[in-house]
Design a protein around this motif. Sequence first.
Motif, PDB file in Angstrom:
ATOM      1  N   THR A  87     -25.573  73.982  54.529  1.00 24.76           N
ATOM      2  CA  THR A  87     -26.910  74.224  53.970  1.00 24.76           C
ATOM      3  C   THR A  87     -27.880  74.403  55.131  1.00 24.76           C
ATOM      4  OG1 THR A  87     -27.566  71.892  54.029  1.00 24.76           O
ATOM      5  CG2 THR A  87     -26.451  72.627  52.018  1.00 24.76           C
ATOM      6  N   GLY A  88     -29.071  74.830  54.809  1.00 25.93           N
ATOM      7  CA  GLY A  88     -30.127  74.896  55.828  1.00 25.93           C
ATOM      8  C   GLY A  88     -30.471  73.507  56.333  1.00 25.93           C
ATOM      9  N   MET A  89     -30.495  72.520  55.434  1.00 27.69           N
ATOM     10  CA  MET A  89     -30.834  71.165  55.868  1.00 27.69           C
ATOM     11  C   MET A  89     -29.785  70.598  56.811  1.00 27.69           C
ATOM     12  SD  MET A  89     -33.772  70.905  54.914  1.00 27.69           S
ATOM     13  CE  MET A  89     -33.859  69.496  56.028  1.00 27.69           C
ATOM     14  N   PHE A 113     -41.175  72.484  55.781  1.00 30.97           N
ATOM     15  CA  PHE A 113     -40.437  72.455  54.514  1.00 30.97           C
ATOM     16  C   PHE A 113     -40.241  70.972  54.137  1.00 30.97           C
ATOM     17  CE2 PHE A 113     -36.252  72.464  52.366  1.00 30.97           C
ATOM     18  CZ  PHE A 113     -36.516  73.394  51.371  1.00 30.97           C
ATOM     19  N   CYS A 116     -37.426  68.890  55.618  1.00 34.57           N
ATOM     20  CA  CYS A 116     -37.540  68.810  57.092  1.00 34.57           C
ATOM     21  C   CYS A 116     -38.555  67.728  57.446  1.00 34.57           C
ATOM     22  CB  CYS A 116     -37.981  70.150  57.687  1.00 34.57           C
ATOM     23  SG  CYS A 116     -36.821  71.486  57.379  1.00 34.57           S
ATOM     24  N   GLU A 156     -41.877  75.122  62.356  1.00 33.16           N
ATOM     25  CA  GLU A 156     -41.568  76.206  61.436  1.00 33.16           C
ATOM     26  C   GLU A 156     -42.725  77.190  61.564  1.00 33.16           C
ATOM     27  OE1 GLU A 156     -40.621  74.394  57.607  1.00 33.16           O
ATOM     28  OE2 GLU A 156     -41.892  75.904  56.699  1.00 33.16           O
ATOM     29  N   ASP A 185     -37.424  76.544  63.166  1.00 23.56           N
ATOM     30  CA  ASP A 185     -36.909  76.908  61.847  1.00 23.56           C
ATOM     31  C   ASP A 185     -37.508  78.282  61.543  1.00 23.56           C
ATOM     32  OD1 ASP A 185     -36.593  77.287  59.094  1.00 23.56           O
ATOM     33  OD2 ASP A 185     -36.816  75.164  58.618  1.00 23.56           O
ATOM     34  N   VAL A 187     -36.807  80.537  59.126  1.00 27.16           N
ATOM     35  CA  VAL A 187     -36.496  81.064  57.794  1.00 27.16           C
ATOM     36  C   VAL A 187     -37.535  82.068  57.293  1.00 27.16           C
ATOM     37  CG1 VAL A 187     -36.327  80.437  55.343  1.00 27.16           C
ATOM     38  CG2 VAL A 187     -35.072  79.134  57.049  1.00 27.16           C
ATOM     39  N   PHE A 188     -38.813  81.717  57.400  1.00 28.25           N
ATOM     40  CA  PHE A 188     -39.832  82.578  56.800  1.00 28.25           C
ATOM     41  C   PHE A 188     -39.987  83.905  57.540  1.00 28.25           C
ATOM     42  CE2 PHE A 188     -42.453  80.334  53.447  1.00 28.25           C
ATOM     43  CZ  PHE A 188     -41.442  79.441  53.135  1.00 28.25           C
ATOM     44  N   SER A 207     -31.970  78.445  57.116  1.00 29.12           N
ATOM     45  CA  SER A 207     -31.368  78.241  55.812  1.00 29.12           C
ATOM     46  C   SER A 207     -30.886  79.639  55.433  1.00 29.12           C
ATOM     47  CB  SER A 207     -32.397  77.754  54.801  1.00 29.12           C
ATOM     48  OG  SER A 207     -31.856  77.928  53.502  1.00 29.12           O
ATOM     49  N   THR A 209     -29.399  80.293  52.838  1.00 29.29           N
ATOM     50  CA  THR A 209     -29.579  80.333  51.380  1.00 29.29           C
ATOM     51  C   THR A 209     -30.667  81.338  50.982  1.00 29.29           C
ATOM     52  OG1 THR A 209     -29.211  77.941  51.528  1.00 29.29           O
ATOM     53  CG2 THR A 209     -29.971  78.789  49.409  1.00 29.29           C
ATOM     54  N   LYS A 210     -31.609  81.571  51.879  1.00 28.89           N
ATOM     55  CA  LYS A 210     -32.786  82.371  51.560  1.00 28.89           C
ATOM     56  C   LYS A 210     -32.489  83.863  51.770  1.00 28.89           C
ATOM     57  CE  LYS A 210     -34.297  78.309  50.824  1.00 28.89           C
ATOM     58  NZ  LYS A 210     -35.079  77.517  51.755  1.00 28.89           N
ATOM     59  N   LEU A 219     -25.363  78.411  49.104  1.00 27.62           N
ATOM     60  CA  LEU A 219     -26.119  77.647  50.091  1.00 27.62           C
ATOM     61  C   LEU A 219     -25.477  77.859  51.457  1.00 27.62           C
ATOM     62  CD1 LEU A 219     -26.333  74.286  48.135  1.00 27.62           C
ATOM     63  CD2 LEU A 219     -28.270  75.763  48.643  1.00 27.62           C
ATOM     64  N   GLY A 220     -26.289  77.830  52.487  1.00 25.78           N
ATOM     65  CA  GLY A 220     -25.733  77.937  53.836  1.00 25.78           C
ATOM     66  C   GLY A 220     -26.816  77.790  54.864  1.00 25.78           C
ATOM     67  N   LEU A 339     -36.456  81.165  47.609  1.00 26.27           N
ATOM     68  CA  LEU A 339     -37.208  82.286  48.166  1.00 26.27           C
ATOM     69  C   LEU A 339     -36.250  83.228  48.888  1.00 26.27           C
ATOM     70  CD1 LEU A 339     -37.835  81.880  51.591  1.00 26.27           C
ATOM     71  CD2 LEU A 339     -38.761  79.823  50.596  1.00 26.27           C
TER      72      LEU A 339
HETATM   73  C1  PLP Z   1     -34.935  76.305  52.232  1.00 19.91           C
HETATM   74  C2  PLP Z   1     -35.398  75.892  53.561  1.00 19.91           C
HETATM   75  C3  PLP Z   1     -34.734  74.894  54.283  1.00 19.91           C
HETATM   76  C4  PLP Z   1     -33.542  74.147  53.711  1.00 19.91           C
HETATM   77  O1  PLP Z   1     -32.473  74.979  53.445  1.00 19.91           O
HETATM   78  P1  PLP Z   1     -31.339  74.659  52.329  1.00 19.91           P
HETATM   79  O2  PLP Z   1     -30.407  75.799  52.476  1.00 19.91           O
HETATM   80  O3  PLP Z   1     -32.037  74.586  51.017  1.00 19.91           O
HETATM   81  O4  PLP Z   1     -30.733  73.348  52.709  1.00 19.91           O
HETATM   82  C5  PLP Z   1     -35.218  74.555  55.523  1.00 19.91           C
HETATM   83  N1  PLP Z   1     -36.307  75.170  56.041  1.00 19.91           N
HETATM   84  C6  PLP Z   1     -36.973  76.134  55.376  1.00 19.91           C
HETATM   85  C7  PLP Z   1     -38.164  76.764  56.006  1.00 19.91           C
HETATM   86  C8  PLP Z   1     -36.550  76.532  54.112  1.00 19.91           C
HETATM   87  O5  PLP Z   1     -37.214  77.481  53.452  1.00 19.91           O
END
Ligand code: PLP
Length: 395
Positions: A87-89, A113, A116, A156, A185, A187-188, A207, A209-210, A219-220, A339
């Motif tokens: 997962t991302g976490m 997040f 986090c 982030e 982080d 992700v965004f 993450s 997953t997004k 999930l990843g 997202l």
């Molecule tokens: C979703 C997200 C995470 C956690 O990721 P998971 O895959 O849900 O465990 C961490 N940081 C950000 C910015 C996220 O959007």
Amino acid sequence: MSNGKNDLRPQTQLVRAGLSRSQFRETSEALYLNSGFVFENAAQAEAAFKGENDSYIYSRYGNPTVSVFEERLAALEGADMCRATATGMAAVFSSIACQVRAGERVVASRALFGSCHFIVDQILPRWGIETVFVDGTDLDEWEAALNTPTRAVFLESPSNPMLDLVDIPAVAEMAHAAGARMVVDNVFATPLYQKPLELGADIVVYSATKHIDGHGRCLGGAVLADEDFMNEHFIPFYRHTGPSMSPFNAWVMAKSLETLSLRVAHQSQASLEIAKHLETQDKIRLVRHPGLESFPQRDLAERQMTGHGTLVTIDLEGGKDAAFTVLDTLELVDISNNLGDAKSLACHPSTTTHSRLSPEERAQLGISDGVVRISIGLEDVQDLLEDLDRALAKV
Ligand SMILES: *Cc1c(COP(=O)(O)O)cnc(C)c1O
């Protein structure tokens, strides 16, 4: 044979990097859905455990399908190494936990997040790690916090849900002067629109997953850094604590990377178009999107990002009632905290993703009860605009 040659352009890497065909010469990446591997003889097993050959041993350590995803993402990021996580976490936690010990210090941006924030605020202090939060947009606060020797800095940018940016090169310099490694982080921004390692960060986490999966299936997560950090700190922690990604999820993610840039370019363009339209609506007090002229950190966005991301955050005049009316009236845009998906999704952060924060903490971050975060998907933009207009008219 790996096709991860660095002279290929990013879109080619996304389709070809890490490809390793079996003796059957399949076109698409094979799925090795197995936990273990066998050895020709005992001596080969002995050598593998000593690290004298690069044969796979056990899928907690590594798996050929997971390697395809890791090599592909590393090629896009321009990182020496990548390890995929469940997962991302798992990526966030293991990237920090692998390098800190009791008595050390971690400095983090407050706009994180939710989970986090929980790791930094609740879990690390339990293990004797001092943690300090700063307003990530304020370089003076970073400077004051990084006057004391620190092991890791975590942030982030853009942040969830208000899309605030942190000046990555400036904070990286202060972090390094304090003896810290900087974890971003990303992700965004997505791996397409911001390259934290080039901007001075030491470790990038995702993450997956997004946007990387991008279809709401698996999930990843992923951790990317240079070889020294990965070999010395991350990989021993990863092998023995087991946050590994399943080969099935890695196969889905590797295939998704092939279309990542097409999907994200469309979603990013559509989100800007929608943000511009929402700015003309009088029931909305504030529209946040890093591509808007009105974005308060527009210069910084242009300096460190090459695109804008796929989210739009609005703050409605009418507070929680207005936000709930909008969410409940939307027909196309679903209510969900996920997202980066092909489907457009919206959520009300103050009662969901950020409900664990105190009202004071939410106020500090600008997360009022009128805030709605919208993740723009791959639908026709016109249909999304009509859906949003219909919902706003109900307020
Ligand atoms: C979703 C997200 C995470 C956690 O990721 P998971 O895959 O849900 O465990 C961490 N940081 C950000 C910015 C996220 O959007």
